[in-house]
Design a protein around this motif. Structure first.
Motif, short mmCIF file in Angstrom:
data_model
loop_
_atom_site.label_atom_id
_atom_site.label_comp_id
_atom_site.label_asym_id
_atom_site.label_seq_id
_atom_site.Cartn_x
_atom_site.Cartn_y
_atom_site.Cartn_z
N LEU A 276 0.83 -1.20 0.00
CA LEU A 276 0.00 0.00 0.00
C LEU A 276 0.87 1.26 0.00
CD1 LEU A 276 -2.75 1.33 0.11
CD2 LEU A 276 -2.72 1.08 2.60
N GLU A 277 1.93 1.25 0.79
CA GLU A 277 2.85 2.39 0.81
C GLU A 277 3.52 2.57 -0.55
OE1 GLU A 277 6.57 4.10 3.53
OE2 GLU A 277 5.67 2.14 3.95
N CYS A 278 3.86 1.46 -1.20
CA CYS A 278 4.47 1.50 -2.53
C CYS A 278 3.47 2.06 -3.55
CB CYS A 278 4.93 0.11 -2.93
SG CYS A 278 5.72 0.04 -4.55
N LEU A 279 2.19 1.67 -3.44
CA LEU A 279 1.16 2.20 -4.34
C LEU A 279 1.04 3.70 -4.21
CD1 LEU A 279 -2.28 0.71 -5.15
CD2 LEU A 279 -2.21 2.99 -4.16
N LEU A 280 0.96 4.19 -2.96
CA LEU A 280 0.84 5.64 -2.73
C LEU A 280 2.06 6.38 -3.26
CD1 LEU A 280 -0.57 5.55 0.92
CD2 LEU A 280 -1.85 5.91 -1.20
N LYS A 281 3.22 5.82 -3.03
CA LYS A 281 4.45 6.45 -3.49
C LYS A 281 4.46 6.59 -5.00
CE LYS A 281 9.38 5.54 -4.02
NZ LYS A 281 10.47 4.56 -3.79
N ASN A 282 4.10 5.53 -5.71
CA ASN A 282 4.15 5.57 -7.17
C ASN A 282 3.12 6.54 -7.73
OD1 ASN A 282 6.07 3.46 -8.54
ND2 ASN A 282 5.28 2.45 -6.73
N LEU A 283 1.93 6.58 -7.15
CA LEU A 283 0.91 7.51 -7.64
C LEU A 283 1.32 8.96 -7.41
CD1 LEU A 283 -2.46 5.81 -6.58
CD2 LEU A 283 -1.57 6.10 -8.89
N ILE A 284 1.85 9.27 -6.21
CA ILE A 284 2.21 10.64 -5.89
C ILE A 284 3.43 11.08 -6.69
CG2 ILE A 284 2.99 12.17 -4.05
CD1 ILE A 284 1.33 10.45 -2.10
N VAL A 285 4.45 10.22 -6.77
CA VAL A 285 5.65 10.57 -7.54
C VAL A 285 5.30 10.76 -9.02
CG1 VAL A 285 7.87 9.69 -8.35
CG2 VAL A 285 7.26 9.51 -5.94
N ASN A 286 4.44 9.90 -9.54
CA ASN A 286 4.01 10.04 -10.94
C ASN A 286 3.29 11.36 -11.16
OD1 ASN A 286 3.24 8.73 -13.70
ND2 ASN A 286 1.29 9.38 -12.82
N ALA A 287 2.42 11.75 -10.21
CA ALA A 287 1.69 13.01 -10.34
C ALA A 287 2.63 14.21 -10.26
CB ALA A 287 0.61 13.10 -9.26
N LEU A 288 3.58 14.20 -9.32
CA LEU A 288 4.53 15.31 -9.20
C LEU A 288 5.45 15.40 -10.41
CD1 LEU A 288 5.53 14.95 -5.43
CD2 LEU A 288 4.26 16.85 -6.45
N ARG A 289 5.86 14.27 -10.91
CA ARG A 289 6.82 14.26 -12.00
C ARG A 289 6.20 14.78 -13.30
NH1 ARG A 289 9.37 8.73 -12.16
NH2 ARG A 289 10.69 9.63 -10.54
N HIS A 290 4.91 14.50 -13.51
CA HIS A 290 4.28 14.85 -14.78
C HIS A 290 3.30 16.01 -14.66
CE1 HIS A 290 6.15 11.32 -16.45
NE2 HIS A 290 5.57 10.55 -15.56
N SER A 291 3.33 16.72 -13.55
CA SER A 291 2.48 17.90 -13.40
C SER A 291 3.20 19.11 -13.99
CB SER A 291 2.16 18.14 -11.93
OG SER A 291 1.34 19.27 -11.78
N LYS A 292 2.42 20.09 -14.44
CA LYS A 292 3.04 21.28 -15.02
C LYS A 292 3.74 22.11 -13.94
CE LYS A 292 -0.94 24.42 -14.71
NZ LYS A 292 -1.88 25.25 -15.49
N GLU A 293 4.60 23.03 -14.38
CA GLU A 293 5.35 23.85 -13.44
C GLU A 293 4.40 24.67 -12.57
OE1 GLU A 293 8.31 26.20 -15.27
OE2 GLU A 293 9.30 24.52 -16.27
N LYS A 294 4.71 24.73 -11.28
CA LYS A 294 3.90 25.43 -10.28
C LYS A 294 2.46 24.91 -10.28
CE LYS A 294 6.66 29.67 -10.47
NZ LYS A 294 6.65 31.16 -10.65
N GLY A 295 2.28 23.67 -10.71
CA GLY A 295 0.96 23.06 -10.70
C GLY A 295 0.61 22.51 -9.32
N GLU A 296 -0.58 21.98 -9.23
CA GLU A 296 -1.07 21.48 -7.94
C GLU A 296 -1.39 19.99 -8.07
OE1 GLU A 296 -4.43 22.51 -4.53
OE2 GLU A 296 -4.64 23.30 -6.56
N VAL A 297 -0.92 19.23 -7.12
CA VAL A 297 -1.23 17.81 -7.02
C VAL A 297 -2.16 17.63 -5.83
CG1 VAL A 297 -0.32 15.49 -6.61
CG2 VAL A 297 0.93 17.08 -8.08
N GLN A 298 -3.30 16.99 -6.08
CA GLN A 298 -4.30 16.84 -5.04
C GLN A 298 -4.56 15.36 -4.75
OE1 GLN A 298 -7.68 19.00 -6.61
NE2 GLN A 298 -6.96 20.95 -5.77
#
Length: 375
Positions: A276-298
């Motif tokens: 479960l911790e690995c799932l959360l990590k991959n989802l959050i890292v994927n969102a941060l990595r592919h979000s636009k500059e100064k974007g928001e990850v929710q």
């Protein structure tokens, strides 16, 4: 090789003994039920004969014995009525015999098959031993048990070989990668030109990515081989709150917010905490990595689901058909090794959860539904 049960050790090289076929056994049971039904209907056949076929003959005999004339006869009508009643009675007997055969007799006949089916459904490559099937003299069931036993043994051997290969491959790859990184560290201490230093830096980064790739491939293999067996109750909100500070170095001006919309605050997930911790990590890292500059990850946490969303860099949706595939097309120019979302999908499949992708209002949404899906 992993041990197998004593029962299978005795039968693994033993071909199924010759018995009776299922069709022959069923026909025998049907014949027995038919005979029993006919025995119970003998009184009905006696009454049918007395009051229809032999009625006129009995009337003539009684008239002769009493010295009377021959009474009027209705032999033709009696024969027709008797034949119709006889056909109806035979039909009822055969129908009853068929019903008894299907309803009661074959229930015991199919018990070995039901036992085999139940044990096959409960069989697990990672945890179960090869089951001992009920002995039967039905040829088809005996062949099925023998074939299933052989197939399960081959699967267990294949699983063991694959497990050993992935573990050995991971271990053997980590050693040369560590040596390469240590030598690159020593090389960086030398008096290198700027171009040489850039080459060494690129090689160092490449070895780091190879190390991540190796660990992720090993993780995928372990998940698919069901090597994570410990399940426990986990509070996902607490797990997220503890892990969010770890992603500050990846934000680079991007904001990360978590919203808790749970109604039942005491509800906990039954899951493997490591996965479960690995799932959360991959989802959050994927969102941060592919979000636009100064974007928001929710991150939205609800009773039965988790949603991670990020603003798209180009305003276009991703290909949902290949999104969760390993090394998906179009990922070569992106950071990472293309296994993050594949690991998310594998973890969800392991827990029988459902992961979905949606594109709404210029943002990517990854939704994990914690409702157990139907198998």
């Amino acid at each position: 090789m992993e041990p197998v049960t004593n029962g299978f050790r005795k039968m693994k090289n033993k071909k199924p003994t010759r018995g009776i076929s299922l069709l022959s056994k069923t026909l025998r049971l049907f014949a027995c039920c038919t005979a029993v039904c006919f025995v119970f209907t003998v009184p009905l056949f006696y009454l049918l004969t007395k009051y229809f076929y032999a009625e006129d003959i009995i009337d003539i005999i009684e008239a002769v014995e009493q010295g009377q004339g021959i009474p009027p006869l209705d032999l033709e009508q009696d024969i027709i009525a008797g034949m119709m009643l006889q056909f109806l009675l035979i039909f009822l007997v055969i129908t009853m015999a068929l019903f008894l055969t299907v309803r009661f007799a074959t229930k015991k006949l199919w018990q070995p098959f039901d036992d085999t089916l139940r044990k096959a459904e409960q069989f697990n490559l990672a945890q179960s031993e090869i089951p001992i099937f009920v002995e039967t003299n039905i040829q088809e069931f005996a062949r099925l048990n023998h074939s299933l036993g052989q197939l399960m043994k081959k699967d267990k051997d294949t699983y063991r070989i694959q497990k050993e290969f992935t573990e050995n491959a991971s271990h053997e790859l980590q050693t040369p990668l560590a040596i390469i990184r240590s030598k690159l560290d020593l090389l960086m201490l030398e008096n290198l030109t700027e171009s040489q230093m850039q080459l060494v830096s690129d090689l160092y980064e490449l070895t780091m990515r190879m190390g991540y790739l190796n660990r992720n491939l090993l993780l995928l293999a372990k998940i698919e081989n069901a090597q994570y067996t410990v399940l426990e109750e986990v509070d996902i909100e607490t797990l997220l709150a503890d892990s969010l500070p770890l992603y500050e170095t990846l934000q680079n001006g991007k904001t990360l917010h978590m919203y808790d919309y749970r109604i039942n605050r005491n509800r906990k997930l039954l899951a493997n905490s490591v996965l479960l911790e690995c799932l959360l990590k991959n989802l959050i890292v994927n969102a941060l990595r592919h979000s636009k500059e100064k974007g928001e990850v929710q991150i939205w946490v609800e009773d039965n689901s988790l949603t991670v969303s990020n603003e798209s860099t180009d305003g276009k949706p991703l290909d949902a058909n290949t999104l969760f595939c390993r090394f998906r097309p179009g990922n070569a120019r992106q950071k990472g090794n293309g296994l993050g979302l594949a690991i998310v999908k594998a973890i969800c499949d392991f827990h029988h959860w459902i992961v979905e992708y949606k594109f709404e209002a210029g943002s990517h949404h990854f939704i994990v539904n914690f409702h157990t899906k139907q198998l």
